[in-house]
Design a protein around this motif. Structure first.
Motif, short mmCIF file in Angstrom:
data_model
loop_
_atom_site.label_atom_id
_atom_site.label_comp_id
_atom_site.label_asym_id
_atom_site.label_seq_id
_atom_site.Cartn_x
_atom_site.Cartn_y
_atom_site.Cartn_z
N HIS A 197 -2.72 9.27 -8.81
CA HIS A 197 -3.50 10.18 -7.96
C HIS A 197 -3.12 11.63 -8.24
O HIS A 197 -4.00 12.50 -8.41
N LEU B 241 -5.26 10.22 -1.05
CA LEU B 241 -4.51 8.99 -1.27
C LEU B 241 -4.77 8.01 -0.12
O LEU B 241 -4.93 6.80 -0.35
N SER B 242 -4.87 8.53 1.09
CA SER B 242 -5.12 7.67 2.25
C SER B 242 -6.52 7.06 2.19
O SER B 242 -6.73 5.94 2.68
N THR B 243 -7.47 7.78 1.60
CA THR B 243 -8.82 7.23 1.43
C THR B 243 -8.80 6.01 0.53
O THR B 243 -9.60 5.08 0.70
N LYS C 109 0.82 -1.21 0.00
CA LYS C 109 0.00 0.00 0.00
C LYS C 109 0.86 1.26 0.00
O LYS C 109 0.38 2.36 0.23
N ILE C 110 2.15 1.06 -0.26
CA ILE C 110 3.05 2.18 -0.51
C ILE C 110 3.53 1.98 -1.94
O ILE C 110 4.57 1.36 -2.19
N GLU D 118 0.39 6.61 -6.40
CA GLU D 118 0.65 8.01 -6.04
C GLU D 118 0.75 8.87 -7.30
O GLU D 118 0.22 9.99 -7.34
N GLY E 26 -6.49 3.97 0.56
CA GLY E 26 -5.78 2.93 1.30
C GLY E 26 -4.29 2.91 1.04
O GLY E 26 -3.61 1.92 1.35
N PHE E 27 -3.74 4.02 0.50
CA PHE E 27 -2.32 4.05 0.15
C PHE E 27 -1.61 5.20 0.86
O PHE E 27 -2.23 6.16 1.30
N GLN E 28 -0.29 5.08 0.94
CA GLN E 28 0.55 6.08 1.57
C GLN E 28 1.50 6.69 0.56
O GLN E 28 1.79 6.09 -0.48
N LYS E 29 2.00 7.87 0.88
CA LYS E 29 3.00 8.50 0.03
C LYS E 29 4.32 7.72 0.08
O LYS E 29 4.62 7.05 1.07
#
Length: 433
Positions: free
Chosen positions: A57, A189-191, A48-49, A54, A193-196
């Motif tokens: 997005h 991005l967090s919505t 999820k990174i 990213e 389910g992912f992180q920067k």
């Protein structure tokens, strides 16, 4: 409700020279642009990174802001495509959905389901060629069959190109035909389910010098601008392939040939979808690949004791990129030296590569393994040491990614080159006919 048309952005994340968007904006109805963060795809991503998510997005957000400045908006959904369209139908009276064609098996299946659903509601589903110059059955051999070898495919491709000038689809000139709408929310991005990540994406530009001298610079991984680094932009359509082919034609035939390879592998996957799970040359399906998890992990981590292989894998793990020449070396090493199934390497690259594309990834892995279309012969095996001596003679690339190289801390080779080559040849020799 007023009747509208929808344009569905997918692998074409740009407002300029976009075929499907151009045709949507030319129709008599106002156009609602949409993008769907497909949960069917996102949920399958192990990490999820992920810099690709990213990048998508950020690109979608940029398009959204551009359209908002025009008084319109890009409506963004986080759902399955089917559920997204069910939601859209509750809000709008849609007469047609426009999009650009995707040729991967999963995409074909998805689009068939969406087309069927829309037809039930009297809505037409229109797709257009955009990510390639020639698609589907446009390049066939004299017997009407798809090409299985690159060179005759390339010759037919170039011949057809010479008789069919490339014309742009200036969608940017029709932007007044988007519907007027109030701004809508963009999911964070967090919505999703992912992180920067800390991975930087190569900038959207082609340095003229890079294309002009590509044939002279492309094989040397230590050069900063030896390749264009445009893979991710071709993958997600932030650039137009038509524009780049027009640029490449007078500048460098070798750079152009890379775009032809891209389309060759796309048509292989389109016509022979079984290549995703099986060898293109079916006789190799019976190969008894080694299943050494330990050796595979050392390859993944860049701990093989072969500095060019290790440098390439570490570059991939840290940046999501690997130089093209080095990709061939590391793929050959896994499949020939370690004799580990190409599908293992293909899956690892699929997780890591910024420019991951199913057709190119599969085509190149099967090429390296000797099992694919126009594959490298089983007996031609890259010597990682000789490759380093030829393409990184001063160890510039290697020392960048393997700083312990040349010290007592650097590991010994996990397998001896000559023994590995002899083993691979023996395994393939039984099946060569």
């Amino acid at each position: 409700m007023n009747e509208i048309a929808v344009f569905w952005f997918r692998r074409d994340l740009r407002l300029t020279d976009n075929t499907g968007l151009y045709h949507a904006l030319k129709n008599e109805l106002r156009v609602l642009p949409i993008f769907i963060f497909d949960t069917d795809i996102l949920e399958k991503l192990e990490s999820k990174i992920d810099a690709r998510v990213e990048f998508i997005h950020a690109t979608v957000d940029s398009i959204k802001k551009t359209l908002q400045a025009l008084g319109s908006d890009l409506h963004v959904y986080h759902n399955t495509p089917l559920d997204a369209f069910k939601q859209i139908l509750k809000q709008y009276d849609i007469k047609a959905v426009y999009t650009n064609t995707d040729y991967e098996p999963a995409a074909i299946k998805r689009d068939a389901a969406i087309e069927s659903f829309l037809a039930e509601h009297g809505i037409t589903f229109k797709t257009f060629k955009d990510q390639v110059i020639f698609e589907k059955d446009e390049i066939l051999n004299e017997t009407g069959k798809p090409y299985r070898v690159y060179t005759p495919y390339k010759n037919k491709w170039l011949s057809k190109l010479a008789s069919a000038p490339i014309l742009p689809f200036p969608s940017e000139t029709l932007q007044s035909n988007f519907i007027r709408t109030a701004p809508t929310a963009m999911p964070a991005l967090s919505t999703l389910g992912f992180q920067k990540t800390n991975i930087s994406i190569p900038p959207l530009q082609v340095i003229r010098k890079t294309i002009t001298e590509y044939d002279k610079t492309r094989d040397f991984p230590y050069l900063e601008n030896g390749t264009s680094l445009l893979g991710i932009h071709f993958r997600f359509g932030t650039i137009s392939v038509r524009e780049k082919v027009v640029k490449a034609l007078p500048l460098n035939a070798v750079w152009l040939s890379e775009l032809v390879w891209r389309e060759f592998f796309m048509q292989i996957l389109y016509h022979f979808p079984s290549v995703l799970t099986e060898s293109f040359q079916s006789k190799f399906n019976v190969l008894q690949w080694r299943t050494s998890e330990d050796d595979f992990q050392k390859w993944c981590d860049g701990q093989t004791g072969y500095p060019l292989v290790d440098a390439g894998m570490r570059e991939l793990n840290q940046t999501g990129h690997m130089h093209n020449r080095v990709r061939m070396v590391v793929a050959s090493f896994l499949t020939k030296h370690l004799f580990i199934d190409w599908r293992w390497g293909e899956a690892y690259f699929a997780q890591k590569l910024l420019d991951y594309d199913a057709s190119a990834n599969n085509g190149n892995w099967q090429w390296a393994a000797g099992t694919g279309a126009d594959a490298q012969p089983y007996f031609r095996i890259f010597n990682p040491t000789a490759q380093q001596q030829k393409f990184d003679p001063e160890f510039i690339y290697i020392k960048k990614w393997v700083p312990e190289f040349g010290t007592s801390s650097y590991i010994q080779p996990i397998i001896e080159h000559k023994a590995a080559v002899e083993r691979a040849k023996k395994m393939f020799l039984v099946l060569k006919n």
